[in-house]
Write an enzyme that holds these catalytic residues in place. Structure first.
Site, PDB file in Angstrom:
ATOM      1  N   LYS A   1       0.849  -1.204   0.000  1.00 27.65           N
ATOM      2  CA  LYS A   1       0.000   0.000   0.000  1.00 27.65           C
ATOM      3  C   LYS A   1       0.876   1.243   0.000  1.00 27.65           C
ATOM      4  O   LYS A   1       1.712   1.428   0.883  1.00 27.65           O
ATOM      5  CB  LYS A   1      -0.906  -0.014   1.225  1.00 27.65           C
ATOM      6  CG  LYS A   1      -1.740   1.254   1.409  1.00 27.65           C
ATOM      7  CD  LYS A   1      -2.506   1.214   2.733  1.00 27.65           C
ATOM      8  CE  LYS A   1      -3.165   2.548   3.039  1.00 27.65           C
ATOM      9  NZ  LYS A   1      -3.812   2.554   4.373  1.00 27.65           N
TER      10      LYS A   1
ATOM     11  N   ASP B   1     -12.105   7.254   3.862  1.00 25.66           N
ATOM     12  CA  ASP B   1     -10.909   7.000   4.654  1.00 25.66           C
ATOM     13  C   ASP B   1     -10.542   5.514   4.683  1.00 25.66           C
ATOM     14  O   ASP B   1      -9.527   5.142   5.262  1.00 25.66           O
ATOM     15  CB  ASP B   1     -11.086   7.526   6.088  1.00 25.66           C
ATOM     16  CG  ASP B   1      -9.783   7.597   6.859  1.00 25.66           C
ATOM     17  OD1 ASP B   1      -8.724   7.689   6.211  1.00 25.66           O
ATOM     18  OD2 ASP B   1      -9.824   7.555   8.103  1.00 25.66           O
TER      19      ASP B   1
ATOM     20  N   LYS C   1      -9.980  13.004   8.425  1.00 30.13           N
ATOM     21  CA  LYS C   1      -9.478  12.571   9.723  1.00 30.13           C
ATOM     22  C   LYS C   1      -9.417  13.747  10.697  1.00 30.13           C
ATOM     23  O   LYS C   1      -9.320  14.900  10.279  1.00 30.13           O
ATOM     24  CB  LYS C   1      -8.056  12.003   9.577  1.00 30.13           C
ATOM     25  CG  LYS C   1      -7.949  10.694   8.813  1.00 30.13           C
ATOM     26  CD  LYS C   1      -6.495  10.269   8.693  1.00 30.13           C
ATOM     27  CE  LYS C   1      -6.358   8.958   7.934  1.00 30.13           C
ATOM     28  NZ  LYS C   1      -6.876   7.816   8.694  1.00 30.13           N
TER      29      LYS C   1
ATOM     30  N   ARG D   1      -7.646  -0.195   0.957  1.00 33.54           N
ATOM     31  CA  ARG D   1      -8.176  -1.410   0.333  1.00 33.54           C
ATOM     32  C   ARG D   1      -8.600  -1.161  -1.109  1.00 33.54           C
ATOM     33  O   ARG D   1      -8.630  -2.075  -1.921  1.00 33.54           O
ATOM     34  CB  ARG D   1      -9.340  -1.955   1.169  1.00 33.54           C
ATOM     35  CG  ARG D   1     -10.545  -1.050   1.263  1.00 33.54           C
ATOM     36  CD  ARG D   1     -11.432  -1.365   2.455  1.00 33.54           C
ATOM     37  NE  ARG D   1     -10.818  -0.958   3.717  1.00 33.54           N
ATOM     38  CZ  ARG D   1     -11.363  -1.161   4.915  1.00 33.54           C
ATOM     39  NH1 ARG D   1     -12.540  -1.758   5.011  1.00 33.54           N
ATOM     40  NH2 ARG D   1     -10.761  -0.762   6.012  1.00 33.54           N
TER      41      ARG D   1
ATOM     42  N   ASP E   1      -2.386  10.494   3.768  1.00 36.09           N
ATOM     43  CA  ASP E   1      -3.798  10.144   3.897  1.00 36.09           C
ATOM     44  C   ASP E   1      -4.514  11.142   4.799  1.00 36.09           C
ATOM     45  O   ASP E   1      -4.389  11.095   6.026  1.00 36.09           O
ATOM     46  CB  ASP E   1      -3.936   8.731   4.467  1.00 36.09           C
ATOM     47  CG  ASP E   1      -5.395   8.312   4.595  1.00 36.09           C
ATOM     48  OD1 ASP E   1      -6.251   8.922   3.924  1.00 36.09           O
ATOM     49  OD2 ASP E   1      -5.666   7.377   5.362  1.00 36.09           O
TER      50      ASP E   1
ATOM     51  N   GLU F   1      -9.419   3.923   2.159  1.00 39.16           N
ATOM     52  CA  GLU F   1      -8.913   4.033   0.795  1.00 39.16           C
ATOM     53  C   GLU F   1      -7.845   2.999   0.469  1.00 39.16           C
ATOM     54  O   GLU F   1      -7.637   2.658  -0.693  1.00 39.16           O
ATOM     55  CB  GLU F   1      -8.362   5.447   0.557  1.00 39.16           C
ATOM     56  CG  GLU F   1      -6.920   5.708   0.992  1.00 39.16           C
ATOM     57  CD  GLU F   1      -6.696   5.521   2.494  1.00 39.16           C
ATOM     58  OE1 GLU F   1      -5.583   5.105   2.877  1.00 39.16           O
ATOM     59  OE2 GLU F   1      -7.626   5.787   3.285  1.00 39.16           O
TER      60      GLU F   1
ATOM     61  N   ASP G   1       1.593   6.189   6.007  1.00 37.09           N
ATOM     62  CA  ASP G   1       0.598   5.292   5.421  1.00 37.09           C
ATOM     63  C   ASP G   1       1.119   4.579   4.174  1.00 37.09           C
ATOM     64  O   ASP G   1       0.420   3.758   3.588  1.00 37.09           O
ATOM     65  CB  ASP G   1      -0.686   6.072   5.093  1.00 37.09           C
ATOM     66  CG  ASP G   1      -1.929   5.203   5.179  1.00 37.09           C
ATOM     67  OD1 ASP G   1      -1.877   4.138   5.831  1.00 37.09           O
ATOM     68  OD2 ASP G   1      -2.971   5.581   4.600  1.00 37.09           O
TER      69      ASP G   1
END
Length: 497
Positions: free
Chosen positions: A252, A334, A264, A338, A257, A336, A275
């Site tokens: 990933k 959020d 967030k 996946r 993010d 995202e 992230d």
């Protein structure tokens, strides 16, 4: 940093010229007549040196000792875990500007795994991030001698692996630690391209137009709110025959993010530069492979983009079509990670892999479940799960297997698409894994949720480089497995009469 492995008895260690000599002293140490033994024995007898891992006695200018500084360091039972814990206690000492050459010496024969543990712990304890800190003191330490009293050839394989692993971990830490404006998707692509300078590694970069042509609608949806163009990184390491199916690693690569429209909270949002820890671990593995050149084929895939909340950003309730053809209702922007991973997992099938492993800082739920000690492991294949668990234990980079019962996927049902990208709060790490499993097919697959292990917060804030160690040990074991199977299957020759 340069490492060397050397046979050093305690008299040899006393005569070894360096800035810092560290003597690892285990329980049951029996002093001999040499200067170091006498000194350590007296310190233990007088109660000035405890042998609990990490307890140390620093000394300076000791007569009969060539090193300027000497540290007597307790290492308890003397096993790999105790050695690692002991060496990590040297952090401040190893970062001193005057410490350039270090000798780390075992007072008795090192058990299996101890030399590797010492190398990794020493590199970890001395690591200094300086890329965006021009006034910071860089790591002064440049040469490390690991001394063992005997068994040099036995220790050499684990020493070589650990030195390569250190190079990979530090490459991963470098890219995960960089602020997002110094680690954009384009720059992550450049880091991958730099790895292709090493023999056996190839790199292909896909931009927005190529990703759109591939039909990666989920990946594109996450990236569309950012001014930074996405990159889909494809790395290949060819160490075996082309007929051998590769292992595919999918990392990933969300380089920052914000949560998108599902924004967030502001507190600690700066840590969302981490992230892309999964992507960093894939880069780190390839850096280590370049050093070791094992007989295995590996593919690395990194979907890299930012998740930002501008006027073009994907909205809660939007439905997108993934590369697999499955439609996804995005209930929470959020979630995202996946979405970028699912398209990369679909792409992975074209390599006809022996196994697919994705690595992602995916869910806060995994942090709640396992904390920062073990990464979460989800696997569709028992053999693969066992191999990854064993690799994590060997690397002191442990994981823990979590369930994948089909019933957990019930919450992903949607009235408007084939599936939703989130379920309820309960079992959030598991439902995220079930979402990813929908895009894998029948290939042996594992998902490592590293949200709790990829970085540390607080005073020690920074990337850990995990799970590069776990992945590299798994790949090295996989490289040796085909040869072992071939030997087992080969017909035995009759002995001559």
């Amino acid at each position: 940093m340069n490492f060397e492995l050397k046979t050093l008895s305690l008299p040899d260690a006393a005569a070894h010229k360096c800035d810092l000599l560290v003597l690892l002293v285990p329980d049951g140490f029996k002093p001999q007549a040499d200067a170091l033994s006498v000194l350590a024995g007296r310190a233990i007898k007088d109660g000035d040196l405890e042998l609990k891992p990490g307890k140390l006695l620093p000394l300076y200018g000791v007569p009969g000792i060539a090193a300027r500084r000497l540290v007597l360091l307790g290492c308890g039972k003397g096993n790999a875990q105790a050695v690692r814990q002991a060496v990590q206690a040297l952090g401040a000492t190893l970062k001193a500007p005057s410490v350039r050459r270090v000798a780390l010496v075992f007072a008795r024969d090192a058990e299996a795994g101890c030399v590797g543990a010492a190398v990794r712990a020493l590199a970890d304890a001395s690591y200094v991030y300086t890329t965006t800190k021009p006034k910071a003191d860089a790591r002064a330490l440049s040469r490390v001698t690991v001394g063992v009293p005997g068994g040099l050839e036995t220790a050499r394989p684990e020493f070589s692996i650990s030195v390569a692993l250190v190079a990979g971990i530090e490459y991963a830490r470098e890219w995960a630690n960089r602020p997002a404006n110094h680690a954009t998707p384009t720059l992550v692509g450049d880091a991958a391209k730099a790895l292709a300078k090493h023999a056996g590694i190839q790199c292909k970069l896909h931009g927005p137009a190529q990703v759109a042509k591939l039909g990666m609608g989920a990946f594109l949806a996450v990236a569309q709110g950012s001014e930074q163009p996405l990159r889909f990184v494809e790395l290949r390491y060819d160490g075996a025959a082309r007929s051998q199916a590769p292992v595919v690693l999918v990392g990933k690569g969300i380089t920052f993010d914000t949560g998108g429209i599902s924004l967030k909270p502001a507190a600690e949002m700066d840590e969302m530069k981490f992230d892309m820890g999964g992507a960093a671990s894939v880069l780190g593995v390839f850096r280590a492979l370049a050093e070791l050149r094992p007989a295995i084929n590996v593919v690395g895939l990194i979907p890299a983009c930012e998740n930002m909340p501008d006027g073009r950003a994907v909205k809660p309730g939007d439905v997108v079509t993934s590369m697999s053809g499955q439609t996804i209702e995005i209930l929470n922007t959020d979630a995202e990670g996946r979405l970028v991973l699912c398209d990369a997992l679909t792409y992975a099938a074209r390599f006809k892999p022996a196994a697919v492993i994705d690595i992602a800082t995916l869910t806060g739920a995994c942090v709640v479940a396992l904390g920062g000690l073990r990464s979460g492991l989800f696997a569709s294949d028992d053999e693969l799960a066992g191999q990854l668990m064993a690799a994590g234990d060997a690397a002191q980079d442990p994981c823990w297997r979590m369930p994948l019962d089909d019933e957990y996927a019930e919450g992903l049902k949607s009235n408007f698409a084939d599936l939703a990208n989130v379920a309820g709060r309960a079992g959030g790490a598991i439902t995220a894994a079930k979402f990813l499993q929908s895009f894998v097919g029948d290939v042996p697959w594992a998902h490592l949720d590293i949200a709790g292990t990829a970085w540390k917060s607080g005073a020690a804030k920074g990337a850990t480089g995990r799970p590069v160690g776990l992945l590299l040990h798994y790949l090295l074991a996989s490289a040796s497995a085909p040869a072992a199977k071939r030997r087992a299957a080969a017909p035995r020759r009759a002995r001559a009469a």
